[in-house]
Structure formats: C-alpha cells, structure tokens
Design a protein around this motif. Structure first.
Motif, PDB file in Angstrom:
ATOM      1  N   GLY A 457      -5.103   2.855  -3.698  1.00 22.82           N
ATOM      2  CA  GLY A 457      -4.707   4.091  -3.018  1.00 22.82           C
ATOM      3  C   GLY A 457      -3.216   4.361  -3.084  1.00 22.82           C
ATOM      4  N   ILE A 458      -2.623   4.011  -4.220  1.00 17.10           N
ATOM      5  CA  ILE A 458      -1.177   4.235  -4.386  1.00 17.10           C
ATOM      6  C   ILE A 458      -0.982   5.213  -5.536  1.00 17.10           C
ATOM      7  CG2 ILE A 458       1.027   3.155  -4.987  1.00 17.10           C
ATOM      8  CD1 ILE A 458      -0.195   0.483  -4.007  1.00 17.10           C
ATOM      9  N   SER A 459      -0.345   6.330  -5.286  1.00 16.89           N
ATOM     10  CA  SER A 459      -0.085   7.270  -6.378  1.00 16.89           C
ATOM     11  C   SER A 459       1.318   7.110  -6.930  1.00 16.89           C
ATOM     12  CB  SER A 459      -0.235   8.708  -5.906  1.00 16.89           C
ATOM     13  OG  SER A 459      -1.400   8.858  -5.183  1.00 16.89           O
ATOM     14  N   VAL A 460       2.229   6.764  -6.050  1.00 17.68           N
ATOM     15  CA  VAL A 460       3.579   6.492  -6.534  1.00 17.68           C
ATOM     16  C   VAL A 460       4.106   5.290  -5.775  1.00 17.68           C
ATOM     17  CG1 VAL A 460       4.688   8.124  -4.942  1.00 17.68           C
ATOM     18  CG2 VAL A 460       5.882   7.448  -6.990  1.00 17.68           C
ATOM     19  N   LEU A 461       4.687   4.389  -6.545  1.00 15.81           N
ATOM     20  CA  LEU A 461       5.205   3.153  -5.963  1.00 15.81           C
ATOM     21  C   LEU A 461       6.698   3.088  -6.233  1.00 15.81           C
ATOM     22  CD1 LEU A 461       4.329   0.312  -4.777  1.00 15.81           C
ATOM     23  CD2 LEU A 461       4.482  -0.502  -7.135  1.00 15.81           C
ATOM     24  N   ARG A 462       7.451   2.838  -5.201  1.00 12.02           N
ATOM     25  CA  ARG A 462       8.890   2.635  -5.415  1.00 12.02           C
ATOM     26  C   ARG A 462       9.183   1.143  -5.312  1.00 12.02           C
ATOM     27  NH1 ARG A 462      12.070   7.846  -4.444  1.00 12.02           N
ATOM     28  NH2 ARG A 462      10.408   9.263  -3.874  1.00 12.02           N
ATOM     29  N   CYS A 463      10.050   0.682  -6.194  1.00 11.20           N
ATOM     30  CA  CYS A 463      10.310  -0.764  -6.293  1.00 11.20           C
ATOM     31  C   CYS A 463      11.818  -1.013  -6.236  1.00 11.20           C
ATOM     32  CB  CYS A 463       9.760  -1.309  -7.605  1.00 11.20           C
ATOM     33  SG  CYS A 463       8.067  -0.830  -7.968  1.00 11.20           S
ATOM     34  N   PRO A 464      12.390  -1.142  -5.048  1.00  9.33           N
ATOM     35  CA  PRO A 464      13.852  -1.263  -4.942  1.00  9.33           C
ATOM     36  C   PRO A 464      14.433  -2.488  -5.632  1.00  9.33           C
ATOM     37  CG  PRO A 464      12.870  -0.819  -2.792  1.00  9.33           C
ATOM     38  CD  PRO A 464      11.740  -1.123  -3.733  1.00  9.33           C
ATOM     39  N   GLY A 465      13.591  -3.468  -5.979  1.00  8.05           N
ATOM     40  CA  GLY A 465      14.158  -4.659  -6.603  1.00  8.05           C
ATOM     41  C   GLY A 465      13.918  -4.748  -8.098  1.00  8.05           C
ATOM     42  N   ARG A 466      13.136  -3.843  -8.660  1.00  5.65           N
ATOM     43  CA  ARG A 466      12.655  -4.076 -10.027  1.00  5.65           C
ATOM     44  C   ARG A 466      13.417  -3.253 -11.066  1.00  5.65           C
ATOM     45  NH1 ARG A 466       9.436  -8.596  -9.455  1.00  5.65           N
ATOM     46  NH2 ARG A 466       9.225  -8.331 -11.710  1.00  5.65           N
ATOM     47  N   LEU A 467      13.142  -3.628 -12.312  1.00  2.00           N
ATOM     48  CA  LEU A 467      13.737  -2.931 -13.454  1.00  2.00           C
ATOM     49  C   LEU A 467      13.358  -1.449 -13.440  1.00  2.00           C
ATOM     50  CD1 LEU A 467      15.109  -3.096 -16.284  1.00  2.00           C
ATOM     51  CD2 LEU A 467      12.865  -3.619 -17.214  1.00  2.00           C
ATOM     52  N   HIS A 468      12.083  -1.183 -13.231  1.00  2.00           N
ATOM     53  CA  HIS A 468      11.645   0.213 -13.103  1.00  2.00           C
ATOM     54  C   HIS A 468      11.585   0.524 -11.611  1.00  2.00           C
ATOM     55  CE1 HIS A 468       9.871  -1.292 -16.903  1.00  2.00           C
ATOM     56  NE2 HIS A 468      10.164  -0.103 -17.377  1.00  2.00           N
ATOM     57  N   SER A 469      12.361   1.492 -11.191  1.00  2.00           N
ATOM     58  CA  SER A 469      12.472   1.719  -9.746  1.00  2.00           C
ATOM     59  C   SER A 469      11.269   2.460  -9.185  1.00  2.00           C
ATOM     60  CB  SER A 469      13.744   2.486  -9.424  1.00  2.00           C
ATOM     61  OG  SER A 469      13.632   3.802  -9.900  1.00  2.00           O
ATOM     62  N   ARG A 470      10.459   3.066 -10.058  1.00  2.00           N
ATOM     63  CA  ARG A 470       9.226   3.665  -9.539  1.00  2.00           C
ATOM     64  C   ARG A 470       8.120   3.632 -10.585  1.00  2.00           C
ATOM     65  NH1 ARG A 470      11.675   9.041  -7.493  1.00  2.00           N
ATOM     66  NH2 ARG A 470      13.528   7.758  -7.567  1.00  2.00           N
ATOM     67  N   VAL A 471       6.908   3.638 -10.073  1.00  3.97           N
ATOM     68  CA  VAL A 471       5.724   3.639 -10.929  1.00  3.97           C
ATOM     69  C   VAL A 471       4.860   4.818 -10.491  1.00  3.97           C
ATOM     70  CG1 VAL A 471       3.798   2.278 -11.806  1.00  3.97           C
ATOM     71  CG2 VAL A 471       5.807   1.108 -10.889  1.00  3.97           C
ATOM     72  N   ILE A 473       1.306   7.212 -11.136  1.00  8.27           N
ATOM     73  CA  ILE A 473       0.027   7.398 -11.828  1.00  8.27           C
ATOM     74  C   ILE A 473       0.078   8.754 -12.502  1.00  8.27           C
ATOM     75  CG2 ILE A 473      -2.454   7.673 -11.574  1.00  8.27           C
ATOM     76  CD1 ILE A 473      -2.401   5.850  -9.269  1.00  8.27           C
ATOM     77  N   TRP A 474      -0.188   8.746 -13.790  1.00  4.53           N
ATOM     78  CA  TRP A 474      -0.031   9.984 -14.538  1.00  4.53           C
ATOM     79  C   TRP A 474      -1.361  10.714 -14.650  1.00  4.53           C
ATOM     80  CZ3 TRP A 474       4.787  10.888 -14.533  1.00  4.53           C
ATOM     81  CH2 TRP A 474       5.274  11.988 -15.210  1.00  4.53           C
ATOM     82  N   GLN A 475      -1.725  11.381 -13.596  1.00  7.14           N
ATOM     83  CA  GLN A 475      -2.971  12.146 -13.590  1.00  7.14           C
ATOM     84  C   GLN A 475      -2.731  13.431 -12.830  1.00  7.14           C
ATOM     85  OE1 GLN A 475      -5.927   9.549 -11.859  1.00  7.14           O
ATOM     86  NE2 GLN A 475      -7.158   9.742 -13.698  1.00  7.14           N
ATOM     87  N   PRO A 490     -12.812   9.897 -15.216  1.00  2.00           N
ATOM     88  CA  PRO A 490     -13.042   8.446 -15.245  1.00  2.00           C
ATOM     89  C   PRO A 490     -12.459   7.811 -16.507  1.00  2.00           C
ATOM     90  CG  PRO A 490     -15.054   9.637 -15.778  1.00  2.00           C
ATOM     91  CD  PRO A 490     -14.007  10.682 -15.499  1.00  2.00           C
ATOM     92  N   GLY A 491     -12.379   6.498 -16.493  1.00  2.00           N
ATOM     93  CA  GLY A 491     -11.952   5.780 -17.691  1.00  2.00           C
ATOM     94  C   GLY A 491     -10.498   5.369 -17.635  1.00  2.00           C
ATOM     95  N   ALA A 492      -9.912   5.237 -18.832  1.00  2.00           N
ATOM     96  CA  ALA A 492      -8.551   4.709 -18.935  1.00  2.00           C
ATOM     97  C   ALA A 492      -7.550   5.639 -18.251  1.00  2.00           C
ATOM     98  CB  ALA A 492      -8.186   4.534 -20.404  1.00  2.00           C
ATOM     99  N   VAL A 493      -6.468   5.047 -17.800  1.00  2.00           N
ATOM    100  CA  VAL A 493      -5.448   5.827 -17.094  1.00  2.00           C
ATOM    101  C   VAL A 493      -4.074   5.276 -17.448  1.00  2.00           C
ATOM    102  CG1 VAL A 493      -5.493   4.375 -15.008  1.00  2.00           C
ATOM    103  CG2 VAL A 493      -4.824   6.773 -14.823  1.00  2.00           C
ATOM    104  N   ASN A 494      -3.114   6.177 -17.460  1.00  3.72           N
ATOM    105  CA  ASN A 494      -1.759   5.748 -17.783  1.00  3.72           C
ATOM    106  C   ASN A 494      -0.918   5.613 -16.520  1.00  3.72           C
ATOM    107  OD1 ASN A 494       0.657   5.396 -19.498  1.00  3.72           O
ATOM    108  ND2 ASN A 494       1.251   7.301 -18.499  1.00  3.72           N
ATOM    109  N   LEU A 495      -0.138   4.555 -16.486  1.00  2.00           N
ATOM    110  CA  LEU A 495       0.871   4.419 -15.435  1.00  2.00           C
ATOM    111  C   LEU A 495       2.236   4.542 -16.096  1.00  2.00           C
ATOM    112  CD1 LEU A 495       0.008   1.399 -13.090  1.00  2.00           C
ATOM    113  CD2 LEU A 495      -0.269   3.817 -12.684  1.00  2.00           C
ATOM    114  N   THR A 496       3.112   5.293 -15.466  1.00  4.97           N
ATOM    115  CA  THR A 496       4.462   5.421 -16.003  1.00  4.97           C
ATOM    116  C   THR A 496       5.436   4.645 -15.126  1.00  4.97           C
ATOM    117  OG1 THR A 496       4.029   7.562 -17.006  1.00  4.97           O
ATOM    118  CG2 THR A 496       6.320   7.054 -16.536  1.00  4.97           C
TER     119      THR A 496
END
Ligand SMILES: Cc1cc2nc3c(=O)[nH]c(=O)nc-3n(C[C@H](O)[C@H](O)[C@H](O)COP(=O)(O)OP(=O)(O)OC[C@H]3O[C@@H](n4cnc5c(N)ncnc54)[C@H](O)[C@@H]3O)c2cc1C
Length: 623
Positions: A457-471, A473-475, A490-496
């Motif tokens: 149930g996460i559409s956007v994730l922010r990551c203050p410690g990581r290389l990519h600061s946000r992830v 869902i590209w839908q 349904p099926g495969a999905v891309n995360l950015t």
C-alpha cells in the motif's frame, strides 16, 4: 540486516538482460528466467535497432561520452576529418528537445525544403527526454528515463504554440493522468528511515519531511530513528509556532532568508543540530539538482520544507499542487512527436493519441533521401565558421568525419562549446563554462507482479538515507494511447527510483560538489546501482511478499552526469547586471553558429529548451 549479493539475486547475470535486447536467445544458448517473456512487440527482439528497450546503464550510457571527454578532459583535438561530402542548410549539435525544436523552427523560417542534419552522441534521440520501454514479463511497460513532465503553467506563448503544433492538449492529458507523483496513492507518502543510515529501520506511513506532513505531527516526528536529543529537537521544531522577525517587512524577511543557508537558519532559530539537519538533506534530490545543505532558507522552504512556522505562518501548510502534464514515458513522447513531424516515415500515422505506444522505425532516421536526418551515436568534436557557412567534424565509430552547412545551432551542453569552437571570444567561453550541470539519477526496475506493492500500500516512498531519495510506482497514466498504464492493470509493474549522488562533504564550492558527484556517478558500476535498488526492494517490500531474487525482471539505470541546467542560486552566485548573466553572454550568435539548449536560459525546463531554439533560429536570419 542487508542480505548478501547472492541472496539479493545479484548473481543473476545482469549483462544477460542487455544481451536479450536485439539478440536471438537461442543463438546465445540462453533461456529466460522462469516466467519472463519478451513481448511480441519488442522491436529489438526482432533484431531491429531500437534503443528504448535497452537495459543496464542507460541515460548517458557507456560509449556516449568518450569523444566529448577526450576533448574536454584530455585536450585532444579533432581538427582533421574525412569529408563525407554532405552539405546541409543546417547542422544541429544535440538531438534533445531543444535540438529537435530547432529543426522545426528552421523549417518554418527557411523553408520546408531545407536539408538538416542533427548530430546526437547518444544511441537515442530526445536527450534528457528518454524513454525506457520494457517487454520482459508480457505486455509493454513504459517508464521515463529522464524528463518527467510539462510544467505548463510556466509556458510562454511560443512554447504553447509548439504544443499546439504537436497536438498536445494539456487538459486532455491531465484527464488521462491519475498518477500524481504517487502522492494520492493509498498509504502515501511513506518515509523509510533505514538502519544503515539511521538508528533503526522505521517506515512511517502518511508521513514525509515536507512541511504539510511534518508540522503539527509530533507523534510521527517522534518516531524518526535518531538520538533522543535529536528527536526531541525535531519534535519541538515540528510544533513551534512563532514569529522570529515580527518587526520586519516581507521584503526584509525574504532578503534575510535568501542570505542564510537553510541549515544555518534552523540551527539558529529552531535549535536543530547536525544530526537533525541530516534528516532533511536529500529531500531536494531529483526535484533540485543538489542537496538541501546547499540551499538558502528561502529556496528550501519554497520546495516545501518546514520553516514558515518560525515566521508567523502557523502550523498549517498549503496542499501540494504542482502543475503536471505527462506522458507515460515523460517528455520522450514529446520528442517522438517532434521527430515524427521532422521525419514522417519514422512512424507514419502517429499522433498524440497513440504516440507513446507507436512503433518507431529507427532505420528511417538517417536516410539520404530525408530532408531531415538524425544521426545517432555521433559526437560533434569541432565546429568552425568557414567561408559562407560552417564545418562540423564529428566522431562516430572511431572515425572523425566532416560535414558542411550554411548554419549550425549548438543545442548541446554549453560547457563543451569552448572545446568545439575555441575561436569564440574568451568572455563567451568563460560564460559557457559557468554552466555546470547537476548530476541526476533515475533507475527503473521492472517487477514481475504488482501484488506485493498493492499489499504494502505504498505509492511513493521517500528514503532520506538512500542513494535514491524517492521511489515511485509508475502507474496511473494512460496518455499517448498507453492503455496498460491504468492503476489496476495486472502483471508486471515499473518502479522508478529517483535521486542523485550526495555531494561529498568539505569546504567545496557548489560547482566543485556537483563535479565530484558526477565523477562518482560515472565511477559506479551497474552492480552498485542494482545492489542498492535490490536492498531497498527487499527491505521495504520483502515483508509484503516481494522475492527480490525472483521478481526483478529488468533494471535500467539512467545516469545523467550532465542533468539539469545550472540555475542561479541565492548563496553561490553573485548578482549580475541585466545582459551580463553568464547564460546571456554564453549564448550569443558567433558568425554562422547560433546557440540553444536549456543552458541558454539557465533554466532546466522543456519550455526553456523550446524557447531558446526559436531564438537561436531567428538569429540565423541575419547570419
Ligand atoms: C532526470 C531529469 C529530469 C528532468 N525533468 C524535467 C521535467 O520534469 N520537466 C522539465 O521541464 N524539465 C525536466 N528536465 C530538464 C531537461 O533538461 C529539459 O526539460 C530539456 O529536456 C532539455 O533539453 P535540451 O535539448 O536543452 O538538452 P538535452 O536534453 O540535454 O539535449 C542535449 C543533447 O545534446 C547532446 N550533446 C551534447 N554534446 C554533444 C556533442 N558534442 N555532439 C552531439 N550531441 C551532443 C546531449 O548528449 C543531449 O542528448 C529534466 C532533466 C533531467 C536530466
């Protein structure tokens, strides 16, 4: 604790995925991982040249910058060249949106029958407007590899006219876009503080460090895994409702906010220490081209960070309302529409209604019978005025070749221009090198199935410690004919994964920091990026059923060592007289050579890239 490479699935030969594109699997004696199927529609699988489906290191991919670095870093000269015998009306250096728009404007002004050559050092057209197209795991999945959206509220009449010409109707596209940077998705935004960078792993739902989520939210702020002292300070800041400068007029407040760094502002007026400040540092990554540590208080609060609560604005913040019009592959579809107008045979019948899913025949790009030719994998290495025109030498496949034209437009990065054209005035070359673009990173990961994402149930994730600061869902985007972009397909999905490499600490100027970040970006291997995204996937989505070993079908790392055009900052740039801004001096016409690219407005936007193209072509009227 993070897993070993083997447990993360790193042993699965990533280079094989590169091979898959355009190569017969049988001839390689390979089989696909269980459940992975190349879509029938993958042109590369049929042996065609089709760069959008390439995976691995994309963006500025290996091989694209060797010639440019040879002249810029090693001082090599490509003065002599083999003439191709070709003669054009216009040679454009750079096949990004600015270069493509230049060709359209040139046809308008000098006639549809003019002959134009566009040289582009990458294996695809569009520059930053890059498309990542996946066919592993079934039907096509689209992702953007660079430019996201059209910031339509800032468009000039000229940029708007270009959109009209391409058939782009903002309202129609908005209606096809349920994707809103994931902010509207269930349980989002979420912020993940990881144990590698903070005291423990903590996932906070419905929470971000933006003022609208952070302020007046002591319970969530109190769960940020920092030391007790830092946590108490952050909680206090999140509930502080005061006015530190009640005696000042607004202009005076703004001036003070622009003169102090955000971090110093919070140190002095909110009592935050370095540990607290570090929590905010990568909030800007991607949205801006640098970390928050480089920003003034005004700039940082302007992108949504908390602080206005210290200036009598209370604890309520405005809702986020960013202008967004985008195709499922970002502005790559805008580039496609431009190319289709320049070379109709590349994709006959394509319109804005189907541009994102249309087949593009790259073999058509550089045919001798075309009025306009786009030559990929070709780096301009020397551009000079000659009698009645210009000569452009370019590097391709280890050869240096020369073409001549009546005019040239340099729609490439400004920092390379002094090396292409050393006879330009010294002041102009110096101004061009003022442009130090910001390095950016967009990593797309295709997952076999979206069920674990739905469960999380996460559409956007922010990551203050990581290389990519946000992830993200590209839908939720069905523009350009991309029916499979709907939220519930349904099926495969891309995360950015979106971000940049944090600049090194120390007494460096902003530009030194950007350069250091760029070198680090280019020095990292594909495996370094892949390991990073697999770790995040495993730790955040693993508990919801994602098997990182089996479920990752493809990874495309779009590195942009020369990303956003450098724009003027409060803290790092002096005031310039009107007409003396470096971008103004840098982009003066030089004989038969005019200058475009978003750098020419020091404004990292598509509309800027288009506007400078119109200006550059007009200047050639008097050349
Ligand atoms: C990750 C990312 C996200 C972005 N998101 C947005 C967004 O959402 N909205 C927005 O408006 N803008 C965005 N931008 C800004 C983007 O730069 C502009 O929108 C626009 O695409 C710039 O176009 P351009 O043609 O000026 O430059 P570019 O796209 O950089 O094109 C210039 C081209 O010239 C090529 N070149 C350079 N030197 C040579 C040479 N010697 N020979 C041949 N070719 C050469 C380059 O490789 C490049 O392909 C984003 C940029 C990045 C990197």
């Amino acid at each position: 604790m993070s897993k070993s490479d083997r447990e993360l699935g790193m042993g699965r030969d990533i280079s094989r995925r590169d091979f898959i594109q355009g190569t017969s699997l049988a001839s390689l004696g390979l089989t696909l991982p269980a459940g992975v199927a190349l879509g029938q529609g993958d042109p590369a699988a049929q042996g065609r040249y089709y760069p959008p489906t390439r995976t691995g290191l994309r963006g500025s991919h290996p091989g694209s910058f060797d010639a440019a670095h040879a002249i810029a870093r090693e001082g090599l000269s490509f003065e002599s060249a083999e003439p191709t015998g070709e003669h054009y009306d216009l040679v454009v250096v750079g096949g990004g949106l600015s270069g493509l728009a230049t060709a359209l404007y040139y046809q308008d002004l000098f006639g549809k029958n003019t002959r134009i050559l566009i040289l582009e050092n990458h294996d695809d057209f569009g520059g930053h407007a890059k498309r990542n197209e996946f066919h592993q795991g079934g039907a096509m999945r689209l992702a953007l590899g660079g430019v996201h959206n059209l910031e339509y509220t800032s468009f000039s009449p000229n940029a708007q006219a270009m959109m009209d010409r391409l058939g782009i109707d903002f309202e129609a596209i908005k209606a096809q876009t349920g994707f809103y940077y994931g902010e509207e998705g269930r349980g989002s935004p979420c912020t993940w503080f990881d144990a590698e960078h903070f005291r423990e792993d903590v996932l906070l739902r419905d929470f971000s460090l933006a003022a609208r989520d952070f302020l007046n939210n002591p319970e969530q702020v109190g769960r940020i895994p920092v030391s007790d002292q830092a946590r108490d300070r952050l909680v206090r800041f999140s509930t502080l409702d005061t006015h530190i400068w009640p005696q000042l007029e607004w202009e005076q407040i703004e001036a003070r906010l622009r003169a102090i760094s955000y971090f110093d502002f919070l140190r002095e007026h909110a009592g935050l220490d370095d540990e607290c400040l570090d929590v905010f540092n990568n909030f800007s990554h991607g949205v801006e081209g640098w970390s928050v540590v480089n920003m003034s208080a005004y700039e940082a609060m302007d992108i949504g960070l908390p602080g206005w609560n210290l200036l009598g604005q209370g604890l309520e913040s405005e809702e986020w309302d960013y202008p967004m019009v985008m195709f499922p592959d970002g502005n790559a579809s805008v580039a496609r529409l431009m190319v289709q107008q320049l070379i109709p045979t590349v994709s006959p019948g394509t319109t804005v209604e189907n541009v994102s899913v249309a087949d593009f025949d790259y073999e058509q790009l550089d045919r001798s019978k075309n009025q306009v030719r786009i030559r990929l994998n070709a780096t301009a290495v020397r551009v000079k005025n000659i009698t009645d025109g210009v000569q452009v030498n370019y590097w391709q496949d280890g050869r240096v070749l020369a073409v001549q034209a009546r005019h040239a437009v340099l729609a490439c990065y400004h920092s390379i221009i002094p090396h292409l054209c050393p006879e330009m005035p010294a002041a102009q070359k110096e101004a061009q090198q003022y442009q130090v673009k910001c390095p950016l990173l967009l990593t797309n990961v295709l997952l076999r199935d979206q069920a674990p994402l739905k469960r999380a149930g996460i559409s956007v994730l922010r990551c203050p410690g990581r290389l990519h600061s946000r992830v993200l869902i590209w839908q939720g985007n069905t523009a350009g004919g991309y029916a499979d972009g709907a939220w519930d397909t349904p099926g495969a999905v891309n995360l950015t994964f979106w971000g940049m490499i944090k600049e090194p600490p120390g007494e460096l100027t902003l530009k030194e920091r950007l350069r250091a970040s760029r070198y680090q970006m280019l020095g990292m291997e594909l495996a370094d990026y892949e390991r990073e995204v697999r770790q995040v996937l495993d730790q955040v989505w693993g508990p919801h059923g994602l098997d990182v070993k089996e479920d990752v079908l493809a990874v495309s790392v779009n590195r942009w060592p020369h990303g956003y055009s450098y724009y003027y900052t409060d803290l790092w740039d002096p005031d310039f007289e009107a007409g003396q801004y470096p971008h103004e001096v840098a982009s003066q016409r030089f004989g038969n050579i005019a200058i475009a690219n978003a750098d020419a407005l020091a404004d990292a936007y598509t509309h800027a890239a288009i506007d400078v193209a119109a200006r550059a072509v007009k200047e050639l009227r008097s050349a």
